[in-house]
Design a protein around this motif. Structure first.
Motif, PDB file in Angstrom:
ATOM      1  N   UNK A  26       0.842  -1.204   0.000  1.00  0.00           N
ATOM      2  CA  UNK A  26       0.000   0.000   0.000  1.00  0.00           C
ATOM      3  C   UNK A  26       0.872   1.245   0.000  1.00  0.00           C
ATOM      4  N   UNK A  27       1.973   1.197   0.735  1.00  0.00           N
ATOM      5  CA  UNK A  27       2.845   2.371   0.863  1.00  0.00           C
ATOM      6  C   UNK A  27       3.557   2.679  -0.449  1.00  0.00           C
ATOM      7  N   UNK A  28       4.138   1.668  -1.076  1.00  0.00           N
ATOM      8  CA  UNK A  28       5.059   1.980  -2.177  1.00  0.00           C
ATOM      9  C   UNK A  28       4.502   1.646  -3.545  1.00  0.00           C
ATOM     10  N   UNK A  29       3.268   1.166  -3.653  1.00  0.00           N
ATOM     11  CA  UNK A  29       2.766   0.869  -4.996  1.00  0.00           C
ATOM     12  C   UNK A  29       2.477   2.184  -5.721  1.00  0.00           C
ATOM     13  N   UNK A  30       2.698   2.158  -7.027  1.00  0.00           N
ATOM     14  CA  UNK A  30       2.420   3.368  -7.789  1.00  0.00           C
ATOM     15  C   UNK A  30       1.029   3.273  -8.364  1.00  0.00           C
ATOM     16  N   UNK A  31       0.848   3.933  -9.500  1.00  0.00           N
ATOM     17  CA  UNK A  31      -0.450   3.829 -10.161  1.00  0.00           C
ATOM     18  C   UNK A  31      -0.329   3.126 -11.506  1.00  0.00           C
TER      19      UNK A  31
END
Lengths: 221, 118
Positions: A119-124
């Protein structure tokens, strides 16, 4: 990767039962009605994953999937993992009944951590998501190994010796797990992105275009 | 009289001689047949032994097959089969189904109470 009966002393086994029971209770209260099917499907996937053996040199390794379960379920992954491990223990005789608490801690904590990390480091974008998922999947296995070494250390083994052997033995598993998680997430991103993005407005760009909140509300009504 | 006695002696001697002469070949032929008998028995024994050894070998090979098959079966039995897998998935879906049912009933009750209040 399952702790058997008699490996852990009673004190460690009972403590891990208590801790995992507490985490389970908290997560059961947190579990939302809409998430039931998702948790059920991921529990099934986790339950089956340990039967998929990947031949590797003279031996074969099997998938563990704490990372992927964590990515898709977040903190409620603990429920899925505990239930999956319980059924594996009773039906497949993987791991002992007395070590069930320790086993669910060993798999569940990395899953929760992986969910948070993803959740913290995922992009789009698709690429960011897939790469993040791959890294998270690999980290999940390694964390599970470290918790295993910690549990064995608590029951009187030497920490570094156990940790070294376990980490080396699970490096290929982590690698394969990373690939599997990456491909699964990239597939889900394209086919069913709402599994990865709980609230659609922050979802991927192409999903926002086709399904703006307003349009989605229209569809629902 | 003397002549007669002599004749008698001669004939007995001749008879004895004949008997002796008859005995020798008879004796030898008997020995020969005995030997023949022994050798044929020996032959039969060796044949039997060879046959037995052959059968033993075949039996032990078959036993080895069966033992290997048993080990394989044991291994297969210890591995979870389709029944366990589908049973487990059924358990999971069933547990979540029951949980969803209970939760749905709670939600329905709540909404009913709300509508009554409203």
């Amino acid at each position: 990767m399952h702790i058997s009966d008699g490996v852990l002393p009673p004190s460690v086994a009972i403590t891990s039962f208590a801790v995992s029971g507490a985490i389970l209770a908290i997560n059961l209260r947190k579990l939302k009605y809409e998430d039931y099917p998702k948790v059920a499907v991921m529990t099934s996937a986790f339950f089956i994953a340990s039967l998929i053996h990947v031949p590797l040199g003279p031996t074969s390794v099997h998938l563990l999937l704490p990372g992927l379960v964590g990515i898709l379920l977040g903190s409620t992954s603990f429920i899925a993992i505990t239930l999956g491990l319980t059924l594996q223990c009773f039906l497949f005789q993987f791991g002992g009944i007395t070590a069930l608490g320790a086993n669910s801690l060993m798999m569940g904590l990395p899953a929760i951590f992986c969910g948070w990390l993803f959740k913290k480091i995922k992009g789009t974008s698709l690429k960011q998501n897939a790469i993040t998922a791959a890294i998270t999947g690999a980290i999940g296995v390694m964390l599970a190994v470290i918790i295993l070494a910690l549990l064995l250390y608590l029951s009187g083994e030497e920490f570094w010796g156990v940790a070294k052997v376990a980490v080396i033995a699970h490096l290929p598993v982590a690698f394969i797990e990373g690939i599997v998680s990456g491909f699964t997430v990239s597939f889900l991103y394209r086919v069913k992105p709402e599994l990865l993005f709980n609230n659609i407005p922050n979802g991927p760009a192409h999903f926002q275009e086709t399904c703006t909140p307003h349009a989605c509300q229209d569809q629902k009504t | 009289m003397n002549n007669c006695l002599f004749n008698l002696k001669k004939t007995t001697f001749l008879v004895v001689l004949l008997l002796c002469m008859l005995y020798v070949p008879l004796h030898f032929s008997n020995a020969e047949t005995n030997q023949n008998k022994i050798s044929s028995e020996k032959n039969a024994c060796t044949k039997l032994l060879v046959e037995l050894k052959k059968q033993n070998k075949m039996l032990s090979r078959d036993l080895g097959h069966i033992k290997r098959e048993l080990l394989r079966l044991k291994y297969e039995m210890s591995r979870p089969g389709l029944r366990e897998i589908f049973g487990g998935i059924g358990y999971i879906l069933g547990i979540f189904g029951v949980a969803a049912y209970i939760k749905a009933r709670q939600l329905e009750k709540q909404s009913n109470q709300n509508s009554v209040k409203g």
